[in-house]
Design an enzyme around this catalytic site. Structure first.
Site: not given
Ligand SMILES: Cc1cc2nc3c(=O)[nH]c(=O)nc-3n(C[C@H](O)[C@H](O)[C@H](O)COP(=O)(O)O)c2cc1C
Length: 305
Positions: A47, A71, A73, A75, A130, A192-193, A217, A243
């Site tokens: 992580k 998401n 989150m 971090l 992020c 990354n996303t 996803g 990805g």
């Protein structure tokens, strides 16, 4: 059966195969990461770790959307010094570890990098990307100057392969890739996303407490492939593709597109750790059926049209 070589070398890091977990998905303890390795991964990724423990955002932080999840989150992590012990435990079991790190300044990146390097991490992945954390922390994604500055500062501070994880949330990802290369990165992780939002019609408000989240996803896959294509047309250093990879066919597509290795995130949440075995067996089958003996032979073949 012919002898297949799956071993790869990414910026000096030698791995038994090119498949790893994506940062943040199952990366919060040595025990879980050990299970990822036992499931077949070539190495494990932690992580993202910062200098201080961080709670992350309040719930809800995850929502299923068409083709993946969002998401936010934020971090959450126990801090680099705490996690250094988990890295030591993994190294005690001879498991190759990439430590994902973030910071709010070059000095903080360096401090975190030193802690993880001392604990025995085999490489560092710098998370500049992020999308769910405010500008005050780590969101250097849109700024090639920062990417170059921080990368070269970390590179000078520790004697480890340095991987830079890039965001798709930029106008020109090649600028960021060039900046990584100029900064001395040994490889790039892409991507990354993708920044996104979900609305609850009944409540008439955003679903995530943080409003914005990061899309991962299958829906992310074409964007990730496009980024990898653009990057590998322009830079020499290896690329770790990430990805939307859920199946062996996705993995093969990423390799053909130019990725030297691949990471799996959201698919672990849906399909469990078996996904590593399935992808490895599928990639082996593809190599054999198509007459290849080495996974490195198919890297970037889609560019040779
Ligand atoms: C729940 C969750 C937590 C994540 N945490 C991190 C993180 O700590 N650091 C990071 O670099 N990426 C993080 N990511 C992004 C993934 O590493 C990966 O780049 C992204 O999910 C795309 O891959 P996928 O489609 O295979 O999930 C996270 C993703 C998810 C879904």
């Amino acid at each position: 059966m012919s002898q297949l070589n799956l071993a790869v070398e990414i910026g000096g890091l030698k791995l038994r195969n090119p498949v790893m977990n994506a940062a943040g998905v199952l990366g919060l303890s040595a025990n879980l990461l050990k299970r990822v390795y036992e499931a077949g991964a070539g190495c494990v990724v932690t992580k993202s770790l910062g200098l201080h423990p961080r709670r992350g955002h309040p719930n809800p932080t995850l929502v299923a959307v068409e083709g993946g999840i969002l998401n936010s989150m934020g971090l959450p992590n126990p801090g680099a010094s705490y996690f250094a012990n988990e890295v030591k435990r993994l190294k005690g079991m001879d498991i190759p570890v990439i430590a994902s790190i973030f910071g709010s300044s070059p000095e903080e990146f360096i401090e975190v990098a030193r802690i993880l390097a001392e604990s025995g991490a085999d490489a560092l992945e710098l998370n500049y990307s992020c999308p769910t954390v405010g500008r005050e922390r780590c969101l250097l994604d849109a700024d090639p100057e920062n990417i170059e500055r921080v990368t070269s500062a970390v590179k000078d501070a520790v004697d480890l392969p340095i991987f830079v994880k890039l965001s798709p949330n930029v106008g020109d990802i090649v600028e960021c890739a060039w900046a990584s290369e100029r900064g001395g990165a040994d490889a790039i992780t892409a991507v990354n996303t993708l920044k996104g939002l979900a609305i609850d019609a009944e409540l008439r408000r955003p679903i995530l407490s943080n409003i914005m989240g990061g899309l991962s996803g299958p829906a992310l896959k074409p964007v990730a492939l496009r980024c990898i294509w653009e990057i590998t047309e322009e830079v020499e250093i290896p690329v770790i593709g990430c990805g939307g990879i859920s199946t062996w066919r996705d993995a093969v597509e990423f390799l053909l597109c130019g990725a030297n290795a691949i990471q799996i995130g959201t698919a672990i949440m849906y399909r469990g750790l078996e996904v590593f075995w399935e992808i490895l067996e599928g990639v082996k089958g593809y190599l054999e059926v198509n007459g290849f003996t080495d996974v490195n032979e198919i890297v970037g073949l889609a560019h040779e049209t």
